[in-house]
Design a protein around this motif. Structure first.
Motif, PDB file in Angstrom:
ATOM      1  N   GLU A  23       0.839  -1.189   0.000  1.00 11.99           N
ATOM      2  CA  GLU A  23       0.000   0.000   0.000  1.00 11.99           C
ATOM      3  C   GLU A  23       0.883   1.251   0.000  1.00 11.99           C
ATOM      4  OE1 GLU A  23      -2.093   1.049   3.462  1.00 11.99           O
ATOM      5  OE2 GLU A  23      -3.848   1.822   2.401  1.00 11.99           O
ATOM      6  N   ASN A  74       9.360  10.479  10.166  1.00  9.13           N
ATOM      7  CA  ASN A  74       9.193   9.145   9.577  1.00  9.13           C
ATOM      8  C   ASN A  74       8.052   9.116   8.571  1.00  9.13           C
ATOM      9  OD1 ASN A  74      11.256   8.104  11.092  1.00  9.13           O
ATOM     10  ND2 ASN A  74       9.912   7.501  12.766  1.00  9.13           N
ATOM     11  N   ARG A 101      16.592   2.452   4.892  1.00  5.91           N
ATOM     12  CA  ARG A 101      15.623   1.691   5.672  1.00  5.91           C
ATOM     13  C   ARG A 101      14.910   0.670   4.801  1.00  5.91           C
ATOM     14  NH1 ARG A 101      12.522   5.123  10.272  1.00  5.91           N
ATOM     15  NH2 ARG A 101      14.377   5.617  11.455  1.00  5.91           N
ATOM     16  N   MET A 131      12.467  -1.954   9.665  1.00  2.00           N
ATOM     17  CA  MET A 131      11.261  -1.565  10.387  1.00  2.00           C
ATOM     18  C   MET A 131      10.255  -2.692  10.222  1.00  2.00           C
ATOM     19  SD  MET A 131      10.829   2.390   9.487  1.00  2.00           S
ATOM     20  CE  MET A 131      10.974   2.026   7.784  1.00  2.00           C
ATOM     21  N   ILE A 132       9.555  -2.982  11.281  1.00  7.35           N
ATOM     22  CA  ILE A 132       8.557  -4.043  11.208  1.00  7.35           C
ATOM     23  C   ILE A 132       7.195  -3.399  11.032  1.00  7.35           C
ATOM     24  CG2 ILE A 132       7.566  -6.027  12.402  1.00  7.35           C
ATOM     25  CD1 ILE A 132      10.221  -6.231  13.920  1.00  7.35           C
ATOM     26  N   ASP A 133       6.465  -3.856  10.038  1.00 13.98           N
ATOM     27  CA  ASP A 133       5.210  -3.210   9.702  1.00 13.98           C
ATOM     28  C   ASP A 133       4.210  -4.283   9.302  1.00 13.98           C
ATOM     29  OD1 ASP A 133       3.141  -1.764   8.700  1.00 13.98           O
ATOM     30  OD2 ASP A 133       4.389  -0.377   7.550  1.00 13.98           O
ATOM     31  N   ALA A 134       3.110  -4.338  10.049  1.00 14.22           N
ATOM     32  CA  ALA A 134       2.100  -5.351   9.749  1.00 14.22           C
ATOM     33  C   ALA A 134       1.411  -5.075   8.415  1.00 14.22           C
ATOM     34  CB  ALA A 134       1.068  -5.411  10.876  1.00 14.22           C
ATOM     35  N   LYS A 193       1.303   9.197   9.634  1.00 13.73           N
ATOM     36  CA  LYS A 193       0.793   8.069   8.860  1.00 13.73           C
ATOM     37  C   LYS A 193      -0.056   7.253   9.824  1.00 13.73           C
ATOM     38  CE  LYS A 193       2.685   4.713   5.663  1.00 13.73           C
ATOM     39  NZ  LYS A 193       3.919   4.035   5.250  1.00 13.73           N
ATOM     40  N   VAL A 194      -1.343   7.167   9.519  1.00 15.67           N
ATOM     41  CA  VAL A 194      -2.284   6.554  10.446  1.00 15.67           C
ATOM     42  C   VAL A 194      -2.875   5.326   9.763  1.00 15.67           C
ATOM     43  CG1 VAL A 194      -4.509   6.924  11.537  1.00 15.67           C
ATOM     44  CG2 VAL A 194      -2.810   8.720  11.567  1.00 15.67           C
ATOM     45  N   LEU A 247      -5.157  -2.948  11.240  1.00 13.59           N
ATOM     46  CA  LEU A 247      -5.271  -4.314  10.734  1.00 13.59           C
ATOM     47  C   LEU A 247      -3.990  -4.677   9.982  1.00 13.59           C
ATOM     48  CD1 LEU A 247      -8.932  -4.186   9.426  1.00 13.59           C
ATOM     49  CD2 LEU A 247      -8.101  -5.139  11.587  1.00 13.59           C
ATOM     50  N   ALA A 248      -3.788  -5.975   9.812  1.00 13.56           N
ATOM     51  CA  ALA A 248      -2.587  -6.418   9.115  1.00 13.56           C
ATOM     52  C   ALA A 248      -2.879  -6.547   7.624  1.00 13.56           C
ATOM     53  CB  ALA A 248      -2.124  -7.755   9.687  1.00 13.56           C
ATOM     54  N   ARG A 254      -4.936  -3.910   5.865  1.00 14.96           N
ATOM     55  CA  ARG A 254      -4.384  -2.642   6.308  1.00 14.96           C
ATOM     56  C   ARG A 254      -4.765  -1.510   5.347  1.00 14.96           C
ATOM     57  NH1 ARG A 254       0.396  -0.575   8.673  1.00 14.96           N
ATOM     58  NH2 ARG A 254       0.001  -2.112  10.292  1.00 14.96           N
ATOM     59  N   THR A 268      -4.251   2.833   5.048  1.00 15.79           N
ATOM     60  CA  THR A 268      -3.468   3.941   5.586  1.00 15.79           C
ATOM     61  C   THR A 268      -4.104   5.266   5.220  1.00 15.79           C
ATOM     62  OG1 THR A 268      -1.505   2.592   5.250  1.00 15.79           O
ATOM     63  CG2 THR A 268      -1.139   4.925   5.611  1.00 15.79           C
ATOM     64  N   LYS A 318      -1.807  -2.452  18.707  1.00 16.30           N
ATOM     65  CA  LYS A 318      -0.897  -1.351  18.405  1.00 16.30           C
ATOM     66  C   LYS A 318       0.461  -1.853  17.920  1.00 16.30           C
ATOM     67  CE  LYS A 318      -2.211   2.987  18.871  1.00 16.30           C
ATOM     68  NZ  LYS A 318      -1.793   4.060  17.965  1.00 16.30           N
ATOM     69  N   ASP A 319       0.620  -3.165  17.827  1.00 21.14           N
ATOM     70  CA  ASP A 319       1.933  -3.691  17.415  1.00 21.14           C
ATOM     71  C   ASP A 319       2.173  -3.388  15.952  1.00 21.14           C
ATOM     72  OD1 ASP A 319       1.577  -4.866  19.884  1.00 21.14           O
ATOM     73  OD2 ASP A 319       0.718  -6.671  18.983  1.00 21.14           O
ATOM     74  N   GLY A 320       3.401  -3.506  15.598  1.00 27.17           N
ATOM     75  CA  GLY A 320       3.721  -3.436  14.187  1.00 27.17           C
ATOM     76  C   GLY A 320       3.689  -2.044  13.624  1.00 27.17           C
ATOM     77  N   LEU A 321       3.755  -1.047  14.491  1.00 27.23           N
ATOM     78  CA  LEU A 321       3.823   0.318  13.970  1.00 27.23           C
ATOM     79  C   LEU A 321       5.239   0.629  13.530  1.00 27.23           C
ATOM     80  CD1 LEU A 321       1.763   2.711  16.202  1.00 27.23           C
ATOM     81  CD2 LEU A 321       1.452   2.171  13.813  1.00 27.23           C
ATOM     82  N   ARG A 322       5.333   1.380  12.470  1.00 27.55           N
ATOM     83  CA  ARG A 322       6.658   1.766  11.992  1.00 27.55           C
ATOM     84  C   ARG A 322       7.267   2.851  12.845  1.00 27.55           C
ATOM     85  NH1 ARG A 322       7.290   2.110   5.487  1.00 27.55           N
ATOM     86  NH2 ARG A 322       6.389   0.106   5.090  1.00 27.55           N
ATOM     87  N   GLY A 323       8.573   2.940  12.782  1.00 22.01           N
ATOM     88  CA  GLY A 323       9.256   4.113  13.372  1.00 22.01           C
ATOM     89  C   GLY A 323       9.568   3.931  14.807  1.00 22.01           C
TER      90      GLY A 323
END
Lengths: 596, 252, 428
Positions: free
Chosen positions: A211, A523, A530, A563-566, B52-53, B57-58, B62, B64, B247-252
């Motif tokens: 995305e 970011n 990255r 970076m880990i991103d779901a 970036k919001v 969801l995965a 997901r 954005t 809230k897991d898996g957020l970047r940064g």
């Protein structure tokens, strides 16, 4: 009255008490606040006459019109030109801070000009049979590109190399449905102002594995398995069944049929991330040619320029054939990965690069010559992919070069012994002679037919803020979109587990130091060092969020921060573009990420 | 004396592509220095920051969105104003703009603690520009020193310039076209709009009335003057308090 | 080794040799030097030396300042009990309490000066005061109260054996002493006020629903809770320090009844505080927080700050020590007393930690991340400087001034008892 100690003390005391009743001491206290405001080391902005000047941005082929606010002639901020019919007053973040580039601390400030010239002329005279002299032009379509082509025609075995230029333009305003195979429509594709102005009138179907900014704002985003775009296109073209495509691409059947229906019913256009991609030929099936995909027309050139070398693609050059390679990297543009260039070089090849950045080919060339940066040099800008009518606009310099620079066009012309004239002026005169189109002046927003403009006025307006636009003639179908066919669809099983997806196309070259606002300070954009991984892939490789790791491809390794991103699919590594990443990944789109 | 204004902004999240042009224009306009090497997203200075919001969801569910957050110019019980020990923060009754006087600021950062929008930024370092780049500074805005707090003031320099222009022309009111903050001017997608909320004929005032319009943390009761809007349900949920799960898996 | 500074030591008191004393202060001086270096870095290079950031705008320093000022409340509260409520027993710890108060307040003010970005502008608060700001109240009251503490400290200094020889000092001290009731009154008023304002500091934060509290009149409930909690732990901290000094100096300094008295006062106030805090928490959970759109449970779903922290603060470190200190049977044991006092102090520290650190760690916007923060060594160092400074000031005061008026009496009693025992031993 005699002066006694007591009297004196009384006088001083009374004076002090009296002074407290005056505003002076209180004023003094307040003023110390002002003093602390002017802390030493804080620069004071220069004041002076404020004036608007116009130019065009050269940072990408969009060439947006720019209105610069200048103090004593020095640009202090850049904005778009609202009444411009193509750029509509829009600028991208790079364009907004373009006036910082001359002062970039990492700018190439000097180079061995004499040594480079000597080495080049020695190599030209001493080269063996079949050994070529070549110019690699990363931003073809400019007037200086013509200079290069003329120069290479003037030299025996001269070779003009450039990334393939699409022979078509996209008319977004004519489309009701846009199907984009990963084209970054809202993030660097075409002219931003033009895209956003047309946005309200088309539906966007974005087909890509992750995305991106464009996918996030698309009407429909089809998350496709990386590398299966051709299968999707084949389904849309009716060459395979939708069920087959769904199996291969991982996209639901319903979604594919909905897209297929939409493009069958409305004027549509298919876009690909690579304008030269065979996916573009799907447009022929949609009867888009001549409607939304039209033949590109170039602005007139002087007749004397017709003796010019043809444009050759790097892949077409025989191995070890290039003895002298001059690379014009002065403007950020399409980067040809070094692993595609290197085999073409003769063992004793001389490579000279004109660049302001040490990040690109400067890493590979023997001679790096400092090139001017925007807005230091007069230059025109090649055509943007979404501009249908031919245009001619000049990036008039706003400031003199702040370091001693080499003008690549002039130098190449000198090497080839071309007559020393101003090619931009010659081109302007040729356009004026043709008498077609109109001239838009930015200062007053007026458009004048070319028939009513003198050659000198034309030249003056072009330099002071104006652009020539050709008449919108009849749309023609472009030639050379190629034939669409299925070839090498799925990436075959490989020992490298991750597909590389460029989620953020980054141009090479310098960028304003203020870009830290979008990168480290927020970011918002991915920096070149990255990568982003899915939680599953990160876990299986023992990688932590923000941890150092190494990106490995068949071509090499690069130290990056993970970076880990779901939001990233499993089996994919998202990267940001740029020369280093291009050298690392190239056409090879598989990688592995391991802990450092 | 003309009627008091209530300047505000409307932001169409469905249009924002997160390009960051607003952030760049803001930094250029307000003489914000580039970040030192050690700065990160928690120590930077970005008067307007595009977040970036996502919908938590995965992949592939997901989605954005990009949400520009600047000083929300709270119109009621403005949290930062009444905490400042030395009146370095004030609300201009004429414009409704929350002002920050860096030359008065002590750097206690109490206002930053008070602000629920994290729209205030502290100068952790001395401001530094690469050699020569200080020539590109905007003459209408004084650079700030280290150790003070700063924030968006709807481009006060531009408001001042518009006022001067009106005064020179003998007008009491400024021309609305003369006063547009840098971020609004720079937005290439037209997602940002600016104007007087108390004048119902302006675009912003009408945007604020739309059914899909919302404000961040409205329930806190600070009457922010930045009106967001989105047609996506999940995007409108960002207006409310945080949800701890997923809230897991957020970047940064 | 004979003490070279014998002349300065209060008559009738025994103090260690100069060498031993120097050995004791040496590590603290080293710590002070290190701390001053850390603070110097922050002042010269700026606050980028800390690990604070735009979201964690307050860090270790503010948390510890709040704690230290709460613990230092023993000074005003003991003064209030002694001079206003006439609990004469407390005269034996008042001097020590004043020194502790002085150390805590001056240390906190010093750290605050490093904590602000532009320390040279500190006086702006007095020049352009914003009367609506809790921080203005805090600044005014703390600086005024620090002045009061200095004036209260003066007589202790002037009663030094050597200084007492100077006649004008003697007169001055005498005059000051007459003022002590006024000072105690003013000090009490100021202290009540700024302890409250420190609580108000967080309670007024409408934008931080975790800290925000509704109030009575212009003050949020935290205003009163902070006063109560400070008043409750002040005596506990006096108890704790006195016990510690007794252990370190291996001397009896006060009578056990004083300990019990302090504990009873502390326990009583702590019980009232725990009750008030419990009511406040319930109101906050059920009314204040939901009213701002935040459900209170969600604050505790960000690990590691679960509901255990609320339980620890109110029950383990609040109710429990209060019960211990209020139970006569347990109070009779010094061990229980000291443990309970220490727990009460921890409870207040935990409360201040929650108000400062947890408030900032919790997200306010739905797309905020939950944040963590660890102080940098410069921050820790700067704070250690204050600890070292405190120990040094107290050590010098203990050595040269008469901090515990009953000490000599107790020593004579002990000597007499010993003699008696010896005599008894001799007889039989």
């Amino acid at each position: 009255m005699t002066t006694t100690r007591r009297n004196l003390l009384k006088f001083v005391g009374g004076g002090a008490a009296g002074a407290l009743l005056t505003p002076a001491p209180w004023r003094l206290i307040t003023d110390t606040a002002l003093w602390s405001e002017n802390w030493p080391g804080i620069p004071r902005p220069a004041r002076g006459e404020i004036r608007a000047r116009f130019t065009h941005c050269t940072l990408c082929p969009a060439g947006c019109a720019v209105r610069a606010r200048c103090v004593n002639g020095q640009p202090v901020s850049l904005a778009g030109v609202k009444p411009h019919p193509i750029s509509h007053g829009a600028l991208c973040p790079w364009g907004i801070a373009g006036h910082h580039l001359p002062y970039h601390p990492a700018r190439v400030r000097q180079g061995p000009v004499k040594e480079a010239l000597a080495a080049v002329s020695r190599a030209i005279t001493q080269r063996g049979a079949g050994e070529r002299v070549a110019v690699l032009d990363l931003r073809p379509g400019r007037t200086v590109s013509w200079t290069y082509r003329r120069a290479m025609a003037a030299i025996d075995d001269g070779l003009y190399l450039a990334p393939r230029q699409p022979a078509y333009a996209i008319d977004l305003t004519a489309a009701k449905t846009v199907v984009s195979f990963g084209a970054p429509l809202f993030d660097g594709w075409g002219t931003p102002g033009n895209v956003f102005a047309a946005r309200a009138n088309f539906r966007l179907v974005q087909i890509e594995p992750v995305e991106t900014r464009t996918a996030a704002l698309a009407d429909v985003w089809l998350p496709i398995r990386p590398g299966t775009e051709t299968a999707m296109a084949a389904a849309l073209a009716g060459e395979i069944t939708i069920a087959e495509a769904a199996r291969e691409t991982g996209v639901e059947e319903q979604a594919i049929s909905a897209v297929k229906e939409a493009i069958g019913n409305s004027p549509a256009v298919v876009l690909a991330a690579d304008p030269g991609s065979p996916l573009m030929s799907l447009n022929a099936k949609l009867r888009a040619l001549g409607r939304t995909v039209v033949a590109r027309r170039e602005s007139p050139v002087p007749d004397a320029w017709k003796k010019a070398a043809p444009s050759t693609e790097m892949a077409a050059v025989p191995d070890k054939a290039i003895r002298v390679l001059l690379i014009d990297e002065s403007l950020p543009g399409g980067y040809v990965p070094w692993q595609d260039i290197q085999p073409k070089l003769a063992p004793n090849a001389v490579v000279v690069v004109f660049s302001s950045s040490s990040e690109g080919y400067a890493r590979h060339a023997q001679y790096v010559l400092p090139a001017p940066v925007y807005p230091e040099m007069a230059e025109d800008i090649g055509p943007a992919i979404d501009t249908v009518a031919a245009v001619f606009r000049i990036a008039a310099p706003l400031i003199a070069p702040v370091v001693p620079v080499v003008n690549p066009g002039e130098l190449v012309a000198r090497i080839a012994g071309l007559p020393q004239t101003d090619p931009l002026r010659d081109r302007a005169d040729a356009i004026h002679k043709a008498g077609r189109g109109s001239l838009l002046s930015y200062a007053d927003g007026k458009s004048t037919s070319m028939k009513e403009v003198t050659a000198d006025d034309f030249w003056k307006t072009l330099n002071q803020g104006g652009c020539w636009m050709d008449d919108t003639g009849k749309k023609a179908a472009p030639a050379g979109l190629g034939k669409f066919g299925r070839s090498g669809t799925c990436p075959t099983a490989h020992d490298l587990p991750l597909a590389v997806v460029v989620a953020e196309a980054r141009r090479g070259g310098l960028e304003s130091p203020l870009m830290s606002k979008l990168e480290r300070e927020s970011n918002l954009r991915m920096t070149a060092n990255r990568v982003a991984l899915s939680p599953a892939d990160a876990r299986s490789n023992g990688i932590e969020n923000g941890g150092r790791c190494v990106l490995e491809t068949a071509c090499g390794r690069l130290s990056v921060v993970a970076m880990i991103d779901a939001g990233v699919p499993a089996g994919v590594v998202e990267v940001a573009g740029g020369p280093r990443m291009a050298d690392l990944c190239g056409a090879n789109q598989r990688a592995r990420v391991v802990r450092a | 004396m003309s009627a008091n204004k209530r300047y505000g902004m409307s932001i169409d999240i469905d249009k924002c592509n997160g390009c960051g042009a607003c952030m760049m224009a803001c930094a250029v306009e307000n003489n914000i220095p580039p970040a030192p090497e050690a700065a990160n997203d928690r120590r930077g200075v970005t008067w307007i920051r595009v977040y970036k919001v996502d919908n938590h969801l995965a992949y592939p569910e997901r989605r954005t969105a990009f949400v520009p957050v600047l000083c929300q110019q709270c119109g009621h019980d403005t949290p930062c104003v009444h905490v400042c020990p030395q009146q370095a923060v004030d609300v201009d009754p004429e414009t409704g703009i929350v002002g920050q006087m860096p030359e008065r600021c002590l750097g206690c950062r109490y206002c930053m603690v008070a602000c629920p929008y994290h729209a205030r930024y502290f100068n952790w370092w001395d401001p530094k520009w690469p050699a020569g780049m200080e020539k590109t500074l905007n003459p209408d805005v004084a650079p700030r020193m280290r150790g003070v707090v700063e924030k968006c003031n709807f481009c006060h320099g531009r408001w001042h310039a518009a006022q001067q222009k009106a005064a020179a022309a003998g007008q009491r009111e400024i021309d609305a076209a003369d006063y547009v903050p840098a971020c609004v001017e720079a937005c290439p997608t037209g997602a940002l709009r600016f104007g007087d909320l108390s004048d119902s004929s302006t675009e912003v005032a009408q945007d604020a009335q739309r059914p899909e319009s919302f404000r961040l943390l409205e329930k806190i009761g600070t009457e922010p003057k930045i009106h967001y809007r989105s047609r996506r349900d999940w995007v409108r949920e960002i207006a409310s308090a945080p949800r701890p799960e997923g809230k897991d898996g957020l970047r940064g | 080794m004979a003490s070279v500074d014998k002349e300065f030591i209060t008559r009738g008191l025994r103090r260690s040799s100069t060498g031993r004393f120097l050995l004791w202060i040496l590590p603290w001086v080293a710590l002070l030097v290190f701390g001053l270096y850390s603070a110097g870095l922050c002042l010269v290079k700026g606050l980028n030396q800390t690990n604070m950031d735009n979201r964690f705008a307050f860090g270790l320093w503010i948390f510890l300042d709040l704690t230290v000022i709460a613990l230092g409340a023993g000074a005003f509260f003991t003064g209030f009990l002694l001079y206003i409520l006439k609990i004469d027993e407390l005269r034996s710890v008042i001097n020590s309490a004043v020194v502790i108060g002085l150390v805590c307040y001056s240390g906190a003010v010093t750290v605050l000066a490093v904590d602000v970005g532009q320390p040279l502008r500190s006086w702006f608060t007095f020049w352009y005061p914003n009367v609506h700001s809790m921080l203005t109240e805090v600044t005014f009251c703390i600086s005024c109260y620090l002045t009061v503490l200095l004036i209260e400290y003066l007589p202790i200094v002037l009663r030094n054996r050597k200084l007492h020889d100077v006649p004008s000092f003697l007169v001055f001290e005498h005059e000051l002493h007459k003022l002590i009731y006024v000072l105690a009154g003013v000090g009490t008023f100021l202290s009540f006020f700024h302890q409250g304002s420190l609580g108000g500091l967080y309670g007024v934060l409408r934008g931080r629903p975790f800290a925000f509290r509704e109030g009575l009149a212009v003050w949020p409930s935290t205003f009163f809770l902070f006063i109560l909690s400070a008043a409750a732990v002040g005596p506990s901290f006096i108890l704790l320090t006195t016990w510690l000094v007794e252990k370190l100096s291996r001397k009896r300094l006060v009578r056990p009844t004083v300990f019990r008295r302090l504990a009873r006062i502390s326990g009583l106030l702590l019980a009232v505080y725990v009750l008030a805090k419990a009511v406040d928490t319930l109101v906050w959970i059920n009314r204040t927080s939901p009213g701002t759109g935040f459900q209170a449970w969600q604050y505790y779903s960000w690990k590691p700050f679960g509901t255990w922290i609320l339980f620890a603060e109110i029950v383990v470190f609040g109710l429990l020590p209060a019960l211990v200190m209020l139970t006569p049977r347990l109070r009779a044991h010094t061990g229980w007393l000291v443990t309970a006092a220490a727990m009460a102090c921890c409870g207040v520290a935990l409360n201040r930690f929650v108000m400062t650190v947890q408030t900032l760690a919790l997200p306010t916007l739905s797309f905020d991340p939950y944040l963590s923060y660890y102080p940098s060594w410069q921050e820790v160092g700067t704070f250690l400087a204050v600890v070292a400074y405190g120990v040094l000031v107290y050590s010098f005061s203990f050595r040269y001034f008469n901090l515990f008026p009953e000490e000599r009496e107790l020593r004579l009693e002990a000597a007499a008892q010993e003699e008696e025992e010896l005599a008894l031993a001799g007889r039989y």
